[in-house]
Design a protein around this motif. Structure first.
Motif, PDB file in Angstrom:
ATOM      1  N   ARG A  92      -3.518  11.550 -10.261  1.00 10.58           N
ATOM      2  CA  ARG A  92      -2.118  11.508 -10.695  1.00 10.58           C
ATOM      3  C   ARG A  92      -1.530  12.916 -10.734  1.00 10.58           C
ATOM      4  N   ALA A  95      -0.729  14.176  -7.256  1.00  8.26           N
ATOM      5  CA  ALA A  95       0.066  13.259  -6.422  1.00  8.26           C
ATOM      6  C   ALA A  95       1.220  13.963  -5.712  1.00  8.26           C
ATOM      7  N   TRP A 101      -0.394   9.757  -0.687  1.00  8.11           N
ATOM      8  CA  TRP A 101      -1.158   8.926  -1.616  1.00  8.11           C
ATOM      9  C   TRP A 101      -0.329   7.776  -2.213  1.00  8.11           C
ATOM     10  N   ARG A 102       0.965   8.019  -2.369  1.00  7.89           N
ATOM     11  CA  ARG A 102       1.788   6.986  -3.020  1.00  7.89           C
ATOM     12  C   ARG A 102       1.877   5.708  -2.181  1.00  7.89           C
ATOM     13  N   LYS A 103       1.495   5.832  -0.899  1.00  9.26           N
ATOM     14  CA  LYS A 103       1.631   4.664  -0.008  1.00  9.26           C
ATOM     15  C   LYS A 103       0.307   3.945   0.203  1.00  9.26           C
ATOM     16  N   GLU A 105      -3.774   2.644  -1.035  1.00 10.18           N
ATOM     17  CA  GLU A 105      -4.764   2.384  -2.082  1.00 10.18           C
ATOM     18  C   GLU A 105      -6.033   3.175  -1.792  1.00 10.18           C
ATOM     19  N   TYR A 107      -5.196   5.247  -4.156  1.00 10.62           N
ATOM     20  CA  TYR A 107      -4.419   6.329  -4.786  1.00 10.62           C
ATOM     21  C   TYR A 107      -3.180   5.784  -5.508  1.00 10.62           C
ATOM     22  N   LYS A 108      -2.519   4.817  -4.826  1.00 12.31           N
ATOM     23  CA  LYS A 108      -1.289   4.245  -5.370  1.00 12.31           C
ATOM     24  C   LYS A 108      -1.528   3.678  -6.774  1.00 12.31           C
ATOM     25  N   SER A 109      -2.550   2.850  -6.885  1.00 16.10           N
ATOM     26  CA  SER A 109      -2.864   2.253  -8.187  1.00 16.10           C
ATOM     27  C   SER A 109      -3.202   3.321  -9.219  1.00 16.10           C
ATOM     28  N   GLU A 112      -0.130   5.035 -10.397  1.00 12.93           N
ATOM     29  CA  GLU A 112       0.677   4.158 -11.247  1.00 12.93           C
ATOM     30  C   GLU A 112      -0.053   3.766 -12.532  1.00 12.93           C
TER      31      GLU A 112
END
Lengths: 336, 336
Positions: A92, A95, A101-103, A105, A107-109, A112
């Protein structure tokens, strides 16, 4: 007048002697958080045997090597390995520098804060998070990040700092062993660089006595400063069959005592306790912490997703390994 | 009569005091085989600085890490690394079990004792010999083979056992450092398992403080006995840039003193002596043994096929590393 003076003096002397004896009794219990019971008895017997000069069971100091697993053995490991929580936090924090990474997995999870999503990515996803959070970074920068996290982060259910969730009976056991000429090591499936940040302060175990899962590293001269950069390459998976290999590689001699809590420690306990020949009568001690205390800690074993204790529990009877019943045998779990 | 008695008593007292002072002077020289000169002076100054309580230069004991190269630093390395001689001997000993070897180089030359033939096979050939002699063997069996070889083999020109070719001044330096709260490590391009066999007895350095070139290993249960088998896979090449990596991986903190003798030690000395920031005023000492003594040992540096000292010698001036002139500064080379 003389007689009058002697009597109170004698009384004072008696009180003083009684207090001294109580003090000395307290001081002579090296494991105050261990209740009188089979584990405490066996540990003290073992240490007495190997330290008794002239006895057939005597072990010279340099060979008094004791190895301890970390997660679930020296500190708690529920609801998920603390290092995993650090990895998520670090992903996080990184990020913004890694917009991709925001797009994707997992990383996204992680970004968030969706732990279910992270877990759904399986072992492959967890490995990606570990690499993202532990590699491609200078050694000192990584150590500082762990240190900062430990200073601020708190456990999701207890609200304690993670370094407050070390086991008081284990701190006493480490001290007791060292006071008896043992050299204490950590041999953990956790990351060697992660554990080294707090092991000296929390357990009295210096970095050079920490063995753990190891990533590769390279040496770079960066603006004239010699720098170690952690690489995304697994050098040692220090779990299960990897633990004896780690012990062999880092320590170079077989321990005479090993302490663990899960099937991941089974091979370390085998390597430590099974003599290579019948002629070898060296005392050897295997210890397994059994998490039986749902009230003060957690209760889990054969079916746990973390710290599964199944095969090693069965084997403990055959091998004579101690199975420490945390609920019954520990009068205190965490330090006050 | 009284005066008569007092005079001899006074004389005796004076003799006693003088003897005591001489003894204490001898006892107070921690490095008797080091002649008074720049290296001895600098080493003692460094140790005094880091051990002086309250001084700005004081270094806490756990951080007093000193790393020593082995070949050419703690023991001799000419005419060829001693471990190479062991490898050749072991290939010869294993020849009957490996009939193919008699037909292929470099094994053929090794079996026939043709060192020129062995050297002609180059680095690739030497690596093959190392694997043939160091891998696919149980850890304990390998250690026993090294131990047996060290007990019997003799150096081709001096006729000494190899463990008699350790450097007396270095034994004193190791003792002196340890007496001042240092933890001493070997960080060698040589094989970690080879060095561990004799390091404790020869240098007082236990196996867990030996870092070296490392082959892979696996854990096997063999007839119910937990066994480590050495594998033909390089895990760490602990030379040049590999030395700081080995230090980081095995020790986990930067040394404040490093001792070497060749370009293979240069990065270790850089990593040890170059501060990461200007704010860091920790005293740091780099030491290079310069082989200048063709009479008592060997004289070699910039063009040697073994232990080449070229770039590191140039850099020693810039960095303030000590260049120990073996001929001038050591009153004794090998133990008596």
């Amino acid at each position: 007048m003389k007689g009058f003076l002697v009597r109170p003096a004698q009384a004072l002397l008696m009180i003083w002697l009684v207090s001294l004896s109580m003090l000395s009794q307290a001081a002579s219990d090296p494991l105050p958080s261990w209740k009188e019971g089979p584990s405490k008895k066996a540990i003290i017997e073992f240490v007495t045997q190997v330290t008794k000069p002239g006895a057939a069971t005597f072990v010279p100091e340099p060979e008094r090597i004791a190895t301890f697993d970390n997660d679930g053995t020296l500190w708690a490991e529920q609801p998920v390995y603390f290092q995993g929580l650090f990895a998520v936090e670090r992903v996080r924090a990184l990020a913004d520098k890694n917009p991709d990474w925001r797009k994707a997995e997992p990383y996204k999870s992680a970004i968030e804060g969706d732990m279910k999503g992270v877990m759904a990515s399986g072992m492959e996803g967890l490995e990606k998070l570990l690499v993202a959070s532990h590699a491609n970074v200078e050694a000192e920068v990584f150590a500082q990040a762990v240190s900062d996290w430990l200073a601020t982060a708190r456990h999701p259910t207890t609200g304690k700092h993670y370094t407050q969730m070390v086991y008081q009976p284990m701190l006493e056991l480490l001290d007791y062993l060292r006071a008896n000429g043992f050299k204490t090591f950590i041999v953990s499936g956790g990351g060697i660089d992660f554990i080294r940040v707090f092991a000296e302060q929390s357990y009295g175990i210096p970095p050079e006595q920490v063995v753990g899962t190891t990533l590769g590293a390279r040496f770079d001269m960066k603006d004239g400063v010699p720098t170690i950069v952690k690489e995304p390459k697994l050098v040692l998976m220090d779990d299960k069959v990897g633990k004896p290999v780690g012990i062999y590689q880092y320590i170079g001699r077989r321990p005479i005592m090993a302490v663990g809590n899960s099937d991941g420690d089974m091979q370390m306990l085998q390597y430590t306790t099974i003599a290579r020949s019948e002629a070898d009568k060296t005392p050897r001690l295997g210890v397994i912490v059994h998490h039986t205390d749902a009230e003060r800690e957690w209760a889990y074993d054969r079916t746990s997703h973390i710290g599964k204790l199944d095969k090693a529990m069965d084997e403990s009877k055959q091998r004579g390994w101690l199975l420490v019943d945390m609920k019954k045998e520990w009068s205190q779990v965490f330090p006050e």
